[in-house]
Design an enzyme around this catalytic site. Structure first.
Site, PDB file in Angstrom:
ATOM      1  CG  HIS A   1      18.742   1.605 -23.953  1.00 56.29           C
ATOM      2  ND1 HIS A   1      19.125   0.511 -23.220  1.00 56.29           N
ATOM      3  CD2 HIS A   1      17.632   1.220 -24.642  1.00 56.29           C
ATOM      4  CE1 HIS A   1      18.274  -0.482 -23.442  1.00 56.29           C
ATOM      5  NE2 HIS A   1      17.357  -0.078 -24.303  1.00 56.29           N
TER       6      HIS A   1
ATOM      7  CB  CYS B   1      16.036  -0.064 -20.716  1.00 54.54           C
ATOM      8  SG  CYS B   1      15.507  -1.560 -21.528  1.00 54.54           S
TER       9      CYS B   1
ATOM     10  CG  ASN C   1      18.629  -4.909 -24.609  1.00 57.58           C
ATOM     11  OD1 ASN C   1      19.159  -4.106 -23.842  1.00 57.58           O
ATOM     12  ND2 ASN C   1      17.388  -4.785 -25.026  1.00 57.58           N
TER      13      ASN C   1
ATOM     14  CB  THR D   1      17.391  -7.745 -29.836  1.00 57.40           C
ATOM     15  OG1 THR D   1      16.027  -8.104 -29.571  1.00 57.40           O
ATOM     16  CG2 THR D   1      17.522  -7.315 -31.276  1.00 57.40           C
TER      17      THR D   1
ATOM     18  CD  GLU E   1      13.175  -4.053 -19.027  1.00 61.42           C
ATOM     19  OE1 GLU E   1      12.089  -4.208 -19.596  1.00 61.42           O
ATOM     20  OE2 GLU E   1      14.046  -3.266 -19.441  1.00 61.42           O
TER      21      GLU E   1
HETATM   22  N1  CAA Z   1      22.016  -8.362 -44.869  1.00 59.39           N
HETATM   23  C1  CAA Z   1      22.294  -7.201 -44.243  1.00 59.39           C
HETATM   24  N2  CAA Z   1      21.328  -6.462 -43.577  1.00 59.39           N
HETATM   25  C2  CAA Z   1      20.071  -6.948 -43.557  1.00 59.39           C
HETATM   26  C3  CAA Z   1      19.726  -8.159 -44.197  1.00 59.39           C
HETATM   27  C4  CAA Z   1      20.767  -8.885 -44.871  1.00 59.39           C
HETATM   28  N3  CAA Z   1      20.525 -10.048 -45.490  1.00 59.39           N
HETATM   29  N4  CAA Z   1      18.414  -8.380 -43.984  1.00 59.39           N
HETATM   30  C5  CAA Z   1      17.927  -7.346 -43.259  1.00 59.39           C
HETATM   31  N5  CAA Z   1      18.948  -6.493 -42.982  1.00 59.39           N
HETATM   32  C6  CAA Z   1      18.881  -5.244 -42.185  1.00 59.39           C
HETATM   33  C7  CAA Z   1      17.625  -4.444 -42.419  1.00 59.39           C
HETATM   34  O1  CAA Z   1      17.727  -3.619 -43.564  1.00 59.39           O
HETATM   35  C8  CAA Z   1      17.537  -3.664 -41.129  1.00 59.39           C
HETATM   36  O2  CAA Z   1      18.448  -2.586 -41.163  1.00 59.39           O
HETATM   37  P1  CAA Z   1      17.899  -1.078 -40.857  1.00 59.39           P
HETATM   38  O3  CAA Z   1      17.257  -1.143 -39.497  1.00 59.39           O
HETATM   39  O4  CAA Z   1      19.136  -0.272 -40.894  1.00 59.39           O
HETATM   40  O5  CAA Z   1      16.908  -0.785 -41.917  1.00 59.39           O
HETATM   41  C9  CAA Z   1      18.084  -4.648 -40.072  1.00 59.39           C
HETATM   42  O6  CAA Z   1      18.816  -5.631 -40.816  1.00 59.39           O
HETATM   43  C10 CAA Z   1      16.994  -5.341 -39.269  1.00 59.39           C
HETATM   44  O7  CAA Z   1      16.068  -5.869 -40.163  1.00 59.39           O
HETATM   45  P2  CAA Z   1      14.500  -5.846 -39.864  1.00 59.39           P
HETATM   46  O8  CAA Z   1      14.084  -4.505 -39.386  1.00 59.39           O
HETATM   47  O9  CAA Z   1      13.799  -6.426 -41.009  1.00 59.39           O
HETATM   48  O10 CAA Z   1      14.495  -6.875 -38.615  1.00 59.39           O
HETATM   49  P3  CAA Z   1      13.307  -7.406 -37.766  1.00 59.39           P
HETATM   50  O11 CAA Z   1      11.983  -7.186 -38.393  1.00 59.39           O
HETATM   51  O12 CAA Z   1      13.675  -8.820 -37.451  1.00 59.39           O
HETATM   52  O13 CAA Z   1      13.296  -6.517 -36.432  1.00 59.39           O
HETATM   53  C11 CAA Z   1      14.023  -5.611 -34.315  1.00 59.39           C
HETATM   54  C12 CAA Z   1      14.459  -6.080 -35.725  1.00 59.39           C
HETATM   55  C13 CAA Z   1      12.916  -4.587 -34.425  1.00 59.39           C
HETATM   56  C14 CAA Z   1      15.210  -4.987 -33.594  1.00 59.39           C
HETATM   57  C15 CAA Z   1      13.542  -6.869 -33.561  1.00 59.39           C
HETATM   58  O14 CAA Z   1      14.608  -7.728 -33.374  1.00 59.39           O
HETATM   59  C16 CAA Z   1      12.910  -6.582 -32.209  1.00 59.39           C
HETATM   60  O15 CAA Z   1      11.730  -6.256 -32.114  1.00 59.39           O
HETATM   61  N6  CAA Z   1      13.682  -6.726 -31.076  1.00 59.39           N
HETATM   62  C17 CAA Z   1      13.188  -6.601 -29.704  1.00 59.39           C
HETATM   63  C18 CAA Z   1      12.820  -5.197 -29.311  1.00 59.39           C
HETATM   64  C19 CAA Z   1      13.922  -4.192 -29.518  1.00 59.39           C
HETATM   65  O16 CAA Z   1      15.084  -4.470 -29.374  1.00 59.39           O
HETATM   66  N7  CAA Z   1      13.502  -2.966 -29.882  1.00 59.39           N
HETATM   67  C20 CAA Z   1      14.423  -1.890 -30.040  1.00 59.39           C
HETATM   68  C21 CAA Z   1      14.038  -0.626 -29.314  1.00 59.39           C
HETATM   69  S1  CAA Z   1      13.252  -0.971 -27.761  1.00 59.39           S
HETATM   70  C22 CAA Z   1      14.215  -0.443 -26.526  1.00 59.39           C
HETATM   71  O17 CAA Z   1      15.116   0.302 -26.700  1.00 59.39           O
HETATM   72  C23 CAA Z   1      13.899  -1.002 -25.206  1.00 59.39           C
HETATM   73  C24 CAA Z   1      14.592  -2.283 -25.079  1.00 59.39           C
HETATM   74  O18 CAA Z   1      15.710  -2.353 -24.593  1.00 59.39           O
HETATM   75  C25 CAA Z   1      13.920  -3.481 -25.589  1.00 59.39           C
END
Ligand code: CAA
Length: 373
Positions: free
Chosen positions: A222, A110, A257, A151, A78
């Site tokens: 994945h 993916c 990733n 990520t 991709e």
């Molecule tokens: N200490 C320890 N843990 C902490 C923390 C701290 N100080 N602060 C936050 N965390 C934890 C949160 O509790 C959360 O854990 P859980 O998921 O277990 O609840 C984790 O850290 C992540 O925190 P947030 O959800 O608040 O993080 P975020 O809003 O920054 O989003 C994400 C994370 C959604 C992965 C984002 O990075 C993202 O959108 N990434 C790109 C897309 C992606 O990877 N999506 C995943 C599925 S898509 C897919 O599979 C296709 C692909 O390959 C892209």
């Protein structure tokens, strides 16, 4: 029996430690290292792209006999470098594969790698003396200072699909497709547009829809980020214990990733780090591609499955990696965006000692590659 005859991998030697990124972004580093589970992310160096990475991965597994029997090269990505010409044509040429070979590029986020693998199996079924090379290569780049930045990653997987495979046979399971808007990269955008939370929810939903409710030691996933394995594991009817779960995500946590190759990186993590002898072991495999396509299947390893991997090269994957400073990272990725969209650029002065294939220059939009050793 049809399946993966040989499995190879390449990940770049330049990495961004997540503590460095957290400090620069003013985020508690525990969020990245414990919450997201990521310690490092591999970043492409100045003269690498999806073609060079795929060739590096294939180069570690193919001998002259394999090359002579390859009848088709499927390139799943991709991170396409051309809307028209398939990346597999460049790869086929660089790898010195026969010219009477089919060369095609495939896309479905993916998931395309897994789709390509099943297409390859059907091809081998009707051409039993032939082999198909499935290449998966991607650069997960979201741009600076957004929630996806933690990520990222880059890397490639090469799979040789054949009858009587050395590594293991593939057993088909269930698949599902839905028209969803979680992650996409429309043609006007240099980076993907992502609703991360929607994507995670869909991933979990679709895993529940296709999993086979069997108890087994290892299920590979994945992994867009390492702790996705924890979320996925909780969806299984028979979750893995923590020790096995950690093995499934070990490589992903220091590579990041790699999109199409990510599921197979998780398999390599098990092949390298499992404490048990894995002969005759059946391993669960969950593929997910946003948009969205999901498939659950299994691989049953052979008695001599070690013959299907190049353990020396796999063990070297993480050797001699260079940790980037924040300034290095910014320079590297600014250069990446520049080079990917340049119609003319000279990259010939960037060759590193560990590289076999390099993107040497682009002239009039045509990428020129070189095998340097
Ligand atoms: N200490 C320890 N843990 C902490 C923390 C701290 N100080 N602060 C936050 N965390 C934890 C949160 O509790 C959360 O854990 P859980 O998921 O277990 O609840 C984790 O850290 C992540 O925190 P947030 O959800 O608040 O993080 P975020 O809003 O920054 O989003 C994400 C994370 C959604 C992965 C984002 O990075 C993202 O959108 N990434 C790109 C897309 C992606 O990877 N999506 C995943 C599925 S898509 C897919 O599979 C296709 C692909 O390959 C892209």
């Amino acid at each position: 029996m049809i399946g993966i005859d040989k499995l190879g991998c390449y990940v770049p030697k330049t990495v961004l430690p997540l503590t460095t990124l957290a400090q620069a972004r003013g985020v508690d580093s525990n969020k990245y290292t414990q919450g997201i589970g990521q310690r490092e992310m591999a970043m492409v160096s100045h003269n690498e792209d999806v073609v060079t990475m795929a060739c590096e991965a294939a180069h570690t597994i193919l001998d002259d006999h394999d090359k002579a029997s390859i009848d088709m090269v499927l390139f799943a990505t991709e991170t396409g470098i051309d809307y028209s010409k398939a990346a597999s044509i460049y790869a086929l040429d660089l790898l010195g594969l026969p010219s009477n070979t089919r060369a095609i590029e495939l896309k479905q986020a993916c998931y395309a790698s897994t789709g390509a693998m099943f297409l390859a199996m059907d091809y081998v079924r009707s051409h039993p003396t032939k082999k198909v090379l499935v290449l998966s290569s991607d650069i997960a780049w979201y741009g600076f200072e957004n929630s996806g930045e933690v990520t990222q990653g880059a890397g490639a997987i090469a799979m040789l699909i054949s009858m009587n495979p050395r590594l293991g046979s593939i057993n088909e399971g269930l698949k599902a497709v839905r028209n969803e808007k979680d992650f996409y990269r429309p043609i006007f955008s240099k980076v993907p547009l992502v609703d991360g939370k929607l994507s995670i929810g869909l991933y979990q939903d679709m895993l529940k829809e296709v999993e086979d409710h069997q108890s087994r030691r290892y299920t590979c996933f994945h992994l867009p980020f390492a702790n996705m394995a924890n979320k996925a594991n909780r969806m299984l009817t028979y979750p893995m214990d923590e020790a096995h779960l950690n093995i499934v995500k070990e490589l992903g946590s220091v590579v990041g990733n790699i999109y199409n190759g990510s599921l197979y990186l998780s398999l390599i993590s098990v092949l390298l780090h499992a404490k048990e002898d894995l002969k005759d072991e059946t391993i669960g495999m969950f593929a997910y591609g946003s948009g969205a396509m999901a498939e659950f299947f299994t691989i049953t390893l052979n008695e001599n499955y070690q013959e299907g991997i190049n353990k020396t090269s796999l063990n070297q994957l993480l050797e001699g990696r260079q940790a980037l400073s924040m300034d290095d990272y910014i320079e590297l990725m600014q250069h990446y965006e520049l080079k990917e969209y340049a119609s003319d650029i000279d990259l010939s002065h960037y060759v590193k000692p560990y590289q076999t294939f390099v993107h040497e220059s682009t002239t009039h939009g045509h990428r020129n590659y070189k095998k340097v050793k």
